[in-house]
Structure formats: C-alpha cells, structure tokens
Design a protein around this motif. Sequence first.
Motif, PDB file in Angstrom:
ATOM      1  N   ALA A  32       0.858  -1.195   0.000  1.00  0.00           N
ATOM      2  CA  ALA A  32       0.000   0.000   0.000  1.00  0.00           C
ATOM      3  C   ALA A  32       0.895   1.246   0.000  1.00  0.00           C
ATOM      4  N   ARG A  33       0.268   2.378  -0.210  1.00  0.00           N
ATOM      5  CA  ARG A  33       1.028   3.639  -0.163  1.00  0.00           C
ATOM      6  C   ARG A  33       1.803   3.721   1.150  1.00  0.00           C
ATOM      7  N   ALA A  34       3.014   4.225   1.074  1.00  0.00           N
ATOM      8  CA  ALA A  34       3.870   4.316   2.260  1.00  0.00           C
ATOM      9  C   ALA A  34       3.215   5.140   3.361  1.00  0.00           C
ATOM     10  N   GLU A  35       2.477   6.187   2.994  1.00  0.00           N
ATOM     11  CA  GLU A  35       1.811   7.042   3.991  1.00  0.00           C
ATOM     12  C   GLU A  35       0.736   6.264   4.748  1.00  0.00           C
ATOM     13  N   LEU A  36       0.045   5.361   4.047  1.00  0.00           N
ATOM     14  CA  LEU A  36      -0.997   4.560   4.680  1.00  0.00           C
ATOM     15  C   LEU A  36      -0.400   3.520   5.621  1.00  0.00           C
ATOM     16  N   VAL A  37       0.678   2.891   5.182  1.00  0.00           N
ATOM     17  CA  VAL A  37       1.378   1.919   6.026  1.00  0.00           C
ATOM     18  C   VAL A  37       1.871   2.603   7.298  1.00  0.00           C
ATOM     19  N   ALA A  38       2.455   3.786   7.146  1.00  0.00           N
ATOM     20  CA  ALA A  38       2.963   4.534   8.302  1.00  0.00           C
ATOM     21  C   ALA A  38       1.827   4.951   9.232  1.00  0.00           C
ATOM     22  N   ALA A  39       0.689   5.338   8.664  1.00  0.00           N
ATOM     23  CA  ALA A  39      -0.462   5.732   9.488  1.00  0.00           C
ATOM     24  C   ALA A  39      -0.948   4.555  10.328  1.00  0.00           C
ATOM     25  N   ALA A  40      -1.010   3.382   9.738  1.00  0.00           N
ATOM     26  CA  ALA A  40      -1.424   2.193  10.484  1.00  0.00           C
ATOM     27  C   ALA A  40      -0.447   1.905  11.616  1.00  0.00           C
ATOM     28  N   GLU A  41       0.827   2.026  11.344  1.00  0.00           N
ATOM     29  CA  GLU A  41       1.830   1.793  12.387  1.00  0.00           C
ATOM     30  C   GLU A  41       1.692   2.802  13.520  1.00  0.00           C
ATOM     31  N   ARG A  42       1.431   4.060  13.191  1.00  0.00           N
ATOM     32  CA  ARG A  42       1.254   5.082  14.232  1.00  0.00           C
ATOM     33  C   ARG A  42       0.002   4.807  15.064  1.00  0.00           C
ATOM     34  N   LEU A  43      -1.081   4.416  14.404  1.00  0.00           N
ATOM     35  CA  LEU A  43      -2.307   4.106  15.143  1.00  0.00           C
ATOM     36  C   LEU A  43      -2.086   2.917  16.074  1.00  0.00           C
ATOM     37  N   HIS A  44      -1.313   1.942  15.626  1.00  0.00           N
ATOM     38  CA  HIS A  44      -0.994   0.800  16.486  1.00  0.00           C
ATOM     39  C   HIS A  44      -0.138   1.252  17.668  1.00  0.00           C
ATOM     40  N   ASP A  45       0.870   2.065  17.389  1.00  0.00           N
ATOM     41  CA  ASP A  45       1.745   2.562  18.456  1.00  0.00           C
ATOM     42  C   ASP A  45       0.965   3.376  19.492  1.00  0.00           C
ATOM     43  N   LYS A  46      -0.099   4.043  19.050  1.00  0.00           N
ATOM     44  CA  LYS A  46      -0.942   4.835  19.949  1.00  0.00           C
ATOM     45  C   LYS A  46      -1.984   3.985  20.663  1.00  0.00           C
ATOM     46  N   GLY A  47      -2.061   2.704  20.306  1.00  0.00           N
ATOM     47  CA  GLY A  47      -3.000   1.797  20.958  1.00  0.00           C
ATOM     48  C   GLY A  47      -4.417   1.863  20.405  1.00  0.00           C
ATOM     49  N   LEU A  48      -4.584   2.363  19.192  1.00  0.00           N
ATOM     50  CA  LEU A  48      -5.919   2.482  18.618  1.00  0.00           C
ATOM     51  C   LEU A  48      -6.314   1.277  17.778  1.00  0.00           C
ATOM     52  N   ILE A  49      -5.349   0.556  17.218  1.00  0.00           N
ATOM     53  CA  ILE A  49      -5.629  -0.655  16.468  1.00  0.00           C
ATOM     54  C   ILE A  49      -4.738  -1.782  16.978  1.00  0.00           C
ATOM     55  N   THR A  50      -5.164  -3.019  16.714  1.00  0.00           N
ATOM     56  CA  THR A  50      -4.509  -4.168  17.335  1.00  0.00           C
ATOM     57  C   THR A  50      -3.239  -4.640  16.644  1.00  0.00           C
ATOM     58  N   GLN A  51      -3.067  -4.305  15.379  1.00  0.00           N
ATOM     59  CA  GLN A  51      -1.909  -4.771  14.627  1.00  0.00           C
ATOM     60  C   GLN A  51      -1.258  -3.604  13.883  1.00  0.00           C
ATOM     61  N   LYS A  52       0.017  -3.717  13.612  1.00  0.00           N
ATOM     62  CA  LYS A  52       0.712  -2.651  12.874  1.00  0.00           C
ATOM     63  C   LYS A  52       0.196  -2.498  11.448  1.00  0.00           C
TER      64      LYS A  52
END
Length: 79
Positions: A32-52
Amino acid sequence: MPFNPELTEELNLLTQFNLKNEQDGIKVHHDARAELVAAAERLHDKGLITQKDGGYLTDIGRKAAEHSQALTTLIVANH
C-alpha cells in the motif's frame, strides 16, 4: 492543532473501519502507499488498532473512529 498530512492519513484510516460490525477489521498491505502503512503503524503505536498493519479497533480506537466518522459525516453533510 492543525490537521497535518500524518494526522489526515490516520483519520482517513479510522474512517475505513465498519463500526456496525466489530468483527470487520482492516488489512493494510505491505505494498500500500507508504503514507498509509505509516499511518497504520502510528495508530498501532498509539494503541488504537490491534496490529501494525490494521487488525481491529481497540476500545479507545473505536471511540476515535466514531469521532472521526461523525466529523466526516458532519462536514460532508454540510457541504
């Protein structure tokens, strides 16, 4: 705080979750777009989603997604 591109990507990702069915997660593929991958990782790091790479919303992630989707609906409806 203004919506910078990173925050915008995170909000866009949160709006993709189906709030009517908690069994519906999302998958952000590695190609996927690098920005989308990074957004998912940030949301995971913030505890909002369960996986990176997506997964499911956590309790706090669900609240964030509810607010994100409500704001989007409010803005679009008044467009």
